[in-house]
Design an enzyme around this catalytic site. Structure first.
Site, PDB file in Angstrom:
ATOM      1  CG  HIS A  29      20.870  32.518 155.193  1.00 15.51           C
ATOM      2  ND1 HIS A  29      20.039  33.099 154.265  1.00 15.51           N
ATOM      3  CD2 HIS A  29      20.337  32.844 156.394  1.00 15.51           C
ATOM      4  CE1 HIS A  29      19.065  33.730 154.881  1.00 15.51           C
ATOM      5  NE2 HIS A  29      19.219  33.601 156.173  1.00 15.51           N
ATOM      6  CG  HIS A  64      14.949  31.503 145.565  1.00 15.57           C
ATOM      7  ND1 HIS A  64      13.933  31.252 146.462  1.00 15.57           N
ATOM      8  CD2 HIS A  64      15.768  32.396 146.155  1.00 15.57           C
ATOM      9  CE1 HIS A  64      14.135  31.984 147.549  1.00 15.57           C
ATOM     10  NE2 HIS A  64      15.246  32.681 147.396  1.00 15.57           N
ATOM     11  CG  ASP A  83      22.518  35.989 146.541  1.00 16.99           C
ATOM     12  OD1 ASP A  83      22.688  37.045 147.169  1.00 16.99           O
ATOM     13  OD2 ASP A  83      21.977  34.988 147.033  1.00 16.99           O
TER      14      ASP A  83
HETATM   15  C1  LIG Z   1      19.005  27.952 145.514  1.00  9.94           C
HETATM   16  C2  LIG Z   1      19.077  26.438 145.404  1.00  9.94           C
HETATM   17  C3  LIG Z   1      19.861  25.899 146.604  1.00  9.94           C
HETATM   18  C4  LIG Z   1      17.639  25.876 145.400  1.00  9.94           C
HETATM   19  O1  LIG Z   1      17.724  24.528 145.442  1.00  9.94           O
HETATM   20  P1  LIG Z   1      16.457  23.539 145.420  1.00  9.94           P
HETATM   21  O2  LIG Z   1      15.196  24.293 145.496  1.00  9.94           O
HETATM   22  O3  LIG Z   1      16.721  22.518 146.448  1.00  9.94           O
HETATM   23  O4  LIG Z   1      16.530  22.947 143.938  1.00  9.94           O
HETATM   24  P2  LIG Z   1      17.248  21.604 143.525  1.00  9.94           P
HETATM   25  O5  LIG Z   1      18.656  21.600 144.013  1.00  9.94           O
HETATM   26  O6  LIG Z   1      16.362  20.482 143.896  1.00  9.94           O
HETATM   27  O7  LIG Z   1      17.297  21.758 141.945  1.00  9.94           O
HETATM   28  C5  LIG Z   1      16.328  21.244 141.018  1.00  9.94           C
HETATM   29  C6  LIG Z   1      17.046  20.900 139.717  1.00  9.94           C
HETATM   30  O8  LIG Z   1      17.678  22.076 139.160  1.00  9.94           O
HETATM   31  C7  LIG Z   1      19.095  21.918 139.137  1.00  9.94           C
HETATM   32  N1  LIG Z   1      19.668  23.176 139.631  1.00  9.94           N
HETATM   33  C8  LIG Z   1      19.206  23.942 140.659  1.00  9.94           C
HETATM   34  N2  LIG Z   1      19.946  25.050 140.777  1.00  9.94           N
HETATM   35  C9  LIG Z   1      20.890  24.984 139.805  1.00  9.94           C
HETATM   36  C10 LIG Z   1      21.937  25.837 139.443  1.00  9.94           C
HETATM   37  N3  LIG Z   1      22.151  26.996 140.093  1.00  9.94           N
HETATM   38  N4  LIG Z   1      22.736  25.481 138.408  1.00  9.94           N
HETATM   39  C11 LIG Z   1      22.494  24.313 137.757  1.00  9.94           C
HETATM   40  N5  LIG Z   1      21.506  23.445 138.048  1.00  9.94           N
HETATM   41  C12 LIG Z   1      20.716  23.787 139.073  1.00  9.94           C
HETATM   42  C13 LIG Z   1      19.400  20.759 140.087  1.00  9.94           C
HETATM   43  O9  LIG Z   1      20.599  20.121 139.717  1.00  9.94           O
HETATM   44  C14 LIG Z   1      18.190  19.900 139.888  1.00  9.94           C
HETATM   45  O10 LIG Z   1      18.335  19.241 138.653  1.00  9.94           O
HETATM   46  P3  LIG Z   1      17.829  17.710 138.478  1.00  9.94           P
HETATM   47  O11 LIG Z   1      16.344  17.792 138.641  1.00  9.94           O
HETATM   48  O12 LIG Z   1      18.288  17.321 137.140  1.00  9.94           O
HETATM   49  O13 LIG Z   1      18.503  16.957 139.596  1.00  9.94           O
HETATM   50  C15 LIG Z   1      19.774  26.021 144.084  1.00  9.94           C
HETATM   51  O14 LIG Z   1      19.049  26.491 142.981  1.00  9.94           O
HETATM   52  C16 LIG Z   1      21.223  26.500 144.022  1.00  9.94           C
HETATM   53  O15 LIG Z   1      22.120  25.851 144.532  1.00  9.94           O
HETATM   54  N6  LIG Z   1      21.471  27.699 143.362  1.00  9.94           N
HETATM   55  C17 LIG Z   1      22.797  28.234 143.296  1.00  9.94           C
HETATM   56  C18 LIG Z   1      23.172  28.913 144.602  1.00  9.94           C
HETATM   57  C19 LIG Z   1      22.460  30.227 144.796  1.00  9.94           C
HETATM   58  O16 LIG Z   1      22.415  31.045 143.914  1.00  9.94           O
HETATM   59  N7  LIG Z   1      21.917  30.428 146.005  1.00  9.94           N
HETATM   60  C20 LIG Z   1      21.269  31.660 146.369  1.00  9.94           C
HETATM   61  C21 LIG Z   1      19.822  31.466 146.623  1.00  9.94           C
HETATM   62  S1  LIG Z   1      19.080  33.074 146.948  1.00  9.94           S
END
Ligand SMILES: CC(C)(COP(=O)(O)OP(=O)(O)OC[C@H]1O[C@@H](n2cnc3c(N)ncnc32)[C@H](O)[C@@H]1OP(=O)(O)O)[C@@H](O)C(=O)NCCC(=O)NCCS
Length: 429
Positions: free
Chosen positions: A267, A306, A362
């Protein structure tokens, strides 16, 4: 077109009409779907509440596809540019912008309540020298419930207002003291001649000077960061505040639960991970290899992507601008160059375009916080101070909402049943 859903239960062949209201169906209506009168009704399995609305709310509107974030209907871009954190706090809590007289009274009240009881100081001094500031903040905001036992009278509107004012006023004091504690420096009392954000910086950084006055550009940038974090509808910590608050406990205990949720790396901790990533990349030449590692699935580009925003995070655009203002004062952080280049390359790359991955709030906020010389453990404390009015606006909405009940999800039981207990004396014989 009828606003209802026809469900055919293939176990019994029976059909049910379930009304649709505001794009939702009532989970309780599905509970009427049974195979026999004495069996449990149909329930919804939704770990993480990814497709379950838990409340009606008029606090914050988000459209993730279009990159829209509004507090009480006002776009975040306009609030960040033209408002102040305390005015935004008023807006979130009261639902409308203040008149001049209302605003002055609000600022006066908040300023008047920035001090905490001396015993809070003694209590905070009892933490270990290396205590995490978020742990200290969570404990101290929860402890305020013991200093204001009247706070449990949540059905009284004036009483609720009093606790809201106290909490918004005291969070910077608690946050700053948790920072000073780790540094072994004396705690600094609030300076009520200063604005909310300038006073916070004074409590953080003042040493022997008689008055600490931060550069106004830094004060403005931090104020904008607080505005950007002030609410984000039903996220994990807000859900924690609502869930704990639904037991009708006092708001200090409910907000302490929100601080606890925010403490978790999924978070509040992403900006710290961005900084670590940028430091690991080290220089612009290493970016292509890093990006390749991300595309090969060995890495994650922290600060990108996101759950809700799928085109851009409107807060990221505003933060990027605040970055430039801050670095004008503090000198450029060499990591900014890497961040900007990384963003440029990623935004042109098919992998990121296809998956709709854009910088989130972030990506740049950690760089700004580092420029202020905050250690990474403090990043989440800053987030918590900004989020406090949002938590309280949502709590206020919860306690006045007649449709709300104590939060109590169902489960799918997967354990054993009706085992015969054998006493230890027989089992171990
Ligand atoms: C924020 C987050 C958790 C959202 O996750 P989500 O909505 O569940 O999205 P998913 O994890 O299903 O990702 C969808 C696709 O994009 C990819 N992806 C998502 N975020 C990515 C990232 N930061 N870097 C590389 N690939 C990413 C996933 O591997 C997935 O690829 P695929 O379809 O080939 O498997 C994710 O984007 C993430 O981990 N970001 C980095 C951490 C971060 O910055 N968090 C702060 C949020 S405010």
């Amino acid at each position: 077109m009828t606003d209802s859903l026809t469900v055919r239960d293939n176990r019994t062949g029976q059909e049910y009409d379930v009304p649709i209201l505001d794009g939702t169906i009532k989970a309780a209506d599905l509970g009427k779907i049974k195979t026999a009168e004495d069996t449990p009704g149909l329930a919804v399995y939704d770990p993480g509440f990814v497709n379950t609305a838990s409340c009606r709310s008029s606090v914050t509107y988000i459209d993730g596809e279009k990159g829209i974030l509004e507090y009480r209907g006002y776009p975040i871009e306009q609030l960040a540019e033209k408002s102040s954190f305390l005015e935004v706090a008023y807006l979130l809590i009261h639902g409308a912008l203040p008149t001049k007289a209302e605003y002055d009274a609000w600022v006066h009240e908040i300023t008047y309540h920035t001090f905490v009881h001396e015993n809070v100081k003694t209590f905070m001094q009892g933490f270990r020298y290396d205590a995490h500031p978020m742990g200290m903040l969570m404990a101290s905001v929860g402890a305020l419930s013991t200093f204001y036992p009247d706070a449990r009278n949540i059905s009284d509107a004036d009483n609720r207002h009093m606790q809201i004012v106290r909490m918004i006023a005291k969070m910077p004091t608690l946050g700053a003291w948790s920072f000073r504690h780790a540094q072994g420096k004396p705690y600094v009392y609030p300076d009520n001649d200063l604005s909310y954000t300038a006073n916070f910086l004074s409590m953080l950084f003042k040493m022997s000077e008689s008055k600490y006055e931060a550069d106004p550009r830094l004060v403005k940038a931090l104020d904008v960061l607080f505005i950007l974090h002030a609410d984000h509808e039903q996220n994990c910590s807000t859900n924690a505040v609502r869930s704990v608050g639904s037991s009708q406990v006092d708001p200090y205990s409910a907000v302490a639960a929100g601080v606890g949720a925010l403490y978790g790396p999924l978070h509040g901790g992403a900006n710290e991970a961005v900084l670590r990533m940028l430091k690991r990349i080290g220089s612009k030449e290493n970016i292509p290899a890093f990006i390749q590692g991300v595309k090969d699935g060995n890495e994650r580009l922290m600060g990108f992507g996101h759950r809700v925003y799928k085109n851009f995070d409107p807060r990221a655009t505003i933060i990027k601008k605040a970055c430039d203002d801050v670095f004008e004062v503090t000198g450029v952080n060499p990591l900014l160059e890497i961040a900007k280049e990384l963003e440029k390359i990623a935004l042109e790359d098919e992998y990121f375009i296809k998956r709709k991955l854009y910088p989130n709030v972030d990506f740049y906020s950690g760089l700004i916080y580092e420029a202020f010389q905050f250690p990474p453990e403090m990043f989440t404390v800053l987030f918590a101070i900004g989020r406090t009015p949002g938590w309280l606006a949502q709590w206020l909405e919860l306690v006045q909402d007649k449709e709300q009940k104590i939060a109590r999800p169902k489960q799918i039981y997967t354990g054993d049943r009706t085992l015969d207990f054998v006493p230890a004396s027989e089992r171990w014989a």
